[in-house]
Enzyme design. Structure first.
Site, PDB file in Angstrom:
ATOM      1  N   ALA A 247       2.606  54.509  78.746  1.00  0.00           N
ATOM      2  CA  ALA A 247       4.010  54.930  78.671  1.00  0.00           C
ATOM      3  C   ALA A 247       4.978  53.753  78.554  1.00  0.00           C
ATOM      4  CB  ALA A 247       4.360  55.755  79.916  1.00  0.00           C
ATOM      5  N   ASP A 248       4.465  52.540  78.687  1.00  0.00           N
ATOM      6  CA  ASP A 248       5.348  51.370  78.681  1.00  0.00           C
ATOM      7  C   ASP A 248       5.887  51.091  77.274  1.00  0.00           C
ATOM      8  OD1 ASP A 248       6.154  48.789  80.328  1.00  0.00           O
ATOM      9  OD2 ASP A 248       5.493  48.118  78.355  1.00  0.00           O
TER      10      ASP A 248
END
Length: 294
Positions: A247-248
């Protein structure tokens, strides 16, 4: 260098290791005490109620890493040395990691940025507090807030900053953090999480022994701790070797650039492209971030 140290030890590694990159990562935090030109960093170490400062100086090269460790307590020498080995992960053979990725779709990335270690935060508790404080903020203001927090409630020994203890943080009134420009919710998350540690409901040392899924399950039950915070803590607090925070945004941008994609990859696409990266996904994460840091 300072005369407060009463012992020193040399450490030589049998693998390559980019200590200068470690210093660069540490230097992003204004609270760090280091000198990149002279290649040393001073580490705050909390052992129970005791506070110690250890200096680590790089005297070797990336290909032949060597360090001088200086400490302030002969009685605690072995514990302090062990802490340094754990913090810098000197027992990991980065050449094995490198060799692994030469047989993957990241081979060129690892040729361009060899010997990238996992750069852990100094302590698991500090890492959790910093990560909660930094949630959903741009980097400049995030570090402004965490610096205010430590300089207001922590303490300094010979110029080296120590984060406040959970016991100290649990006693802070919410309004005091609000006065430092914390949001009401963030003030509650920081103080209430510290209270859980004081009450024994949350044991960070115990968490470091559990697998990633268990840690995610336990930490996300705590108000104010979401998946992003847990992922950061697993990487930089616990130093996990096989972790890819899909998700980064930074990671997605690095993958987009490296694979020359028209848009950032989605989670399922990252899952597919990361086939074969285990058991070293964290090193892929760090090296991908490094590739876009300029």
């Amino acid at each position: 260098m300072s005369t407060k140290y009463n012992w020193q030890e040399h450490v030589y590694l049998d693998t390559f290791y980019d200590f200068d990159y470690t210093l660069l990562r540490f230097s992003l935090d204004p609270l760090s005490t280091l000198n990149r030109e002279e290649r040393w960093v001073q580490i705050p170490v909390q052992i129970g109620p005791e506070q110690h400062v250890v200096q680590v100086e790089g005297i070797g090269t990336r290909e032949e890493p060597a360090f001088v460790i200086k400490g302030d307590s002969l009685e605690r020498k072995e514990e302090l040395l062990h802490h340094m080995h754990d913090l810098f992960q000197w027992d990991v053979n980065l050449e094995d990691v490198h060799e692994h990725f030469l047989h993957t779709n990241l081979d060129q990335l690892f040729k361009d940025h060899p010997a990238t270690p996992i750069v852990k935060d100094f302590h698991p508790y500090d890492c959790l507090m910093k990560t909660i404080i930094h949630q959903q903020l741009n980097m400049k203001f995030a570090y402004t807030l965490s610096t205010r927090f430590v300089q207001t409630y922590g303490n300094q020994i010979d110029g080296v900053w120590f984060y406040p203890t959970p016991e100290r943080v649990a006693k802070i009134p919410y309004e005091e953090l609000r006065a430092l420009q914390f949001s009401q919710r963030k003030a509650e998350y920081v103080i209430d999480t510290s209270q859980k540690i004081v009450d024994g409901e949350l044991n960070l040392q115990e968490l470091t022994t559990l697998d990633n899924e268990e840690v995610m399950k336990k930490l996300t039950k705590i108000r104010g701790i979401g998946p992003w915070t847990v992922e950061n803590w697993l990487l930089f607090g616990a130093g996990r070797a096989d972790f890819l925070p899909k998700a980064d945004i930074g990671l997605q941008n690095a993958l987009k650039l490296y694979f020359d994609l028209e848009r950032k990859p989605k989670h399922d696409e990252i899952e597919t492209m990361s086939t074969g990266w285990s058991p070293y996904k964290s090193y892929a994460s760090l090296t991908l971030w490094r590739s876009i840091e300029g």
